[in-house]
Write an enzyme that holds these catalytic residues in place. Structure first.
Site, PDB file in Angstrom:
ATOM      1  N   ASP A  60       0.094   0.031   9.277  1.00 38.02           N
ATOM      2  CA  ASP A  60      -0.506  -0.403   8.011  1.00 38.02           C
ATOM      3  C   ASP A  60      -1.314   0.752   7.435  1.00 38.02           C
ATOM      4  O   ASP A  60      -1.831   1.595   8.178  1.00 38.02           O
ATOM      5  CB  ASP A  60      -1.418  -1.612   8.214  1.00 38.02           C
ATOM      6  N   ASP A 102       4.523  -5.748   3.915  1.00 40.30           N
ATOM      7  CA  ASP A 102       3.628  -6.890   3.708  1.00 40.30           C
ATOM      8  C   ASP A 102       3.549  -7.253   2.224  1.00 40.30           C
ATOM      9  O   ASP A 102       3.533  -8.428   1.852  1.00 40.30           O
ATOM     10  CB  ASP A 102       2.221  -6.569   4.219  1.00 40.30           C
TER      11      ASP A 102
END
Length: 223
Positions: free
Chosen positions: A146, A181
């Site tokens: 991420d 995401d």
């Protein structure tokens, strides 16, 4: 179907390029502002693949999560294929393609990244290396990369009259996410916001021959 495969391919390409770049150019935990903005940052973190970095069950839990996601991606793929065959609304097909691409992007991390990279260690000054000899984990045990962090409000404070959290500080938005995401969130958002367009009422009415046949069979079985 080709146009939705193209959407999936483009999202996967952007997702994996951004992850590989961050993983091989940032130390774990390192962050930099985007265009000098304090509330928009690139911050390299890794997690086992659950929302908000949640973990459970150690290695067994991680393996179960990865296998579950592999099963789920086949389900999403079938949903897309069957929706195309049924000439579903284009907005629905686009939303499913976004969800599929996002899920696949994070599955690639979970399944292969443990084998493809070594560990990023800021203590020794070692950046992660792609196709490293000393990989950091085995197949199915990779961590999801991420990097996007948008703490728009830092050190905000809940009003004192709010029960339990009154007077506590908070950060909005404190989640760190990736392109995959974002694609999943957009796909789900489309399904929620445009629910009536993507799931029109006539889609569920027994007007087609197939649904009429199903209804006839139920009547024979149950009267």
């Amino acid at each position: 179907m080709k146009k939705y495969i193209a959407v999936i391919f483009i999202i996967l390409l952007i997702d994996q390029i951004s992850k590989i770049y961050v993983k091989t150019h940032f130390f774990l935990g390192e962050d930099l502002p985007i265009l000098g903005l304090d509330w928009a940052r690139i911050q390299f973190v890794e997690n086992n693949g659950m929302a908000w970095g949640t973990e459970f069950g150690g290695k067994t839990g991680k393996l179960f999560l990865t296998l579950f996601r592999l099963v789920a991606i086949f389900g999403i793929g079938y949903w897309l294929w069957s929706s195309v065959k049924k000439h579903a609304p284009k907005l629905l097909l686009f939303a499913i393609a976004l969800i599929f691409a996002g899920a696949m992007g994070n599955i690639i991390d979970s399944v292969f990244y443990g084998l493809l990279f070594d560990a990023s260690d800021p203590r020794t000054g070692n950046l992660a290396v792609l196709f490293a000899e000393n990989n950091y984990e085995g197949l199915f045990y990779g961590k999801v990369v991420d990097m996007f962090y948008f703490p728009i409000i830092k050190n905000g404070m809940f009003p004192t009259w709010i029960p339990f959290v009154g007077g506590d500080t908070f950060t909005f938005f404190n989640a760190i996410f990736n392109v995959a995401d974002f694609a999943i969130s957009c796909g789900v958002g489309i399904l929620i916001v445009f629910n009536k367009r993507v799931f029109p009422k006539e889609e569920w009415e027994n007007t087609s021959e197939e649904r009429a046949a199903d209804k006839s069979l139920l009547q024979k079985l149950f009267g």
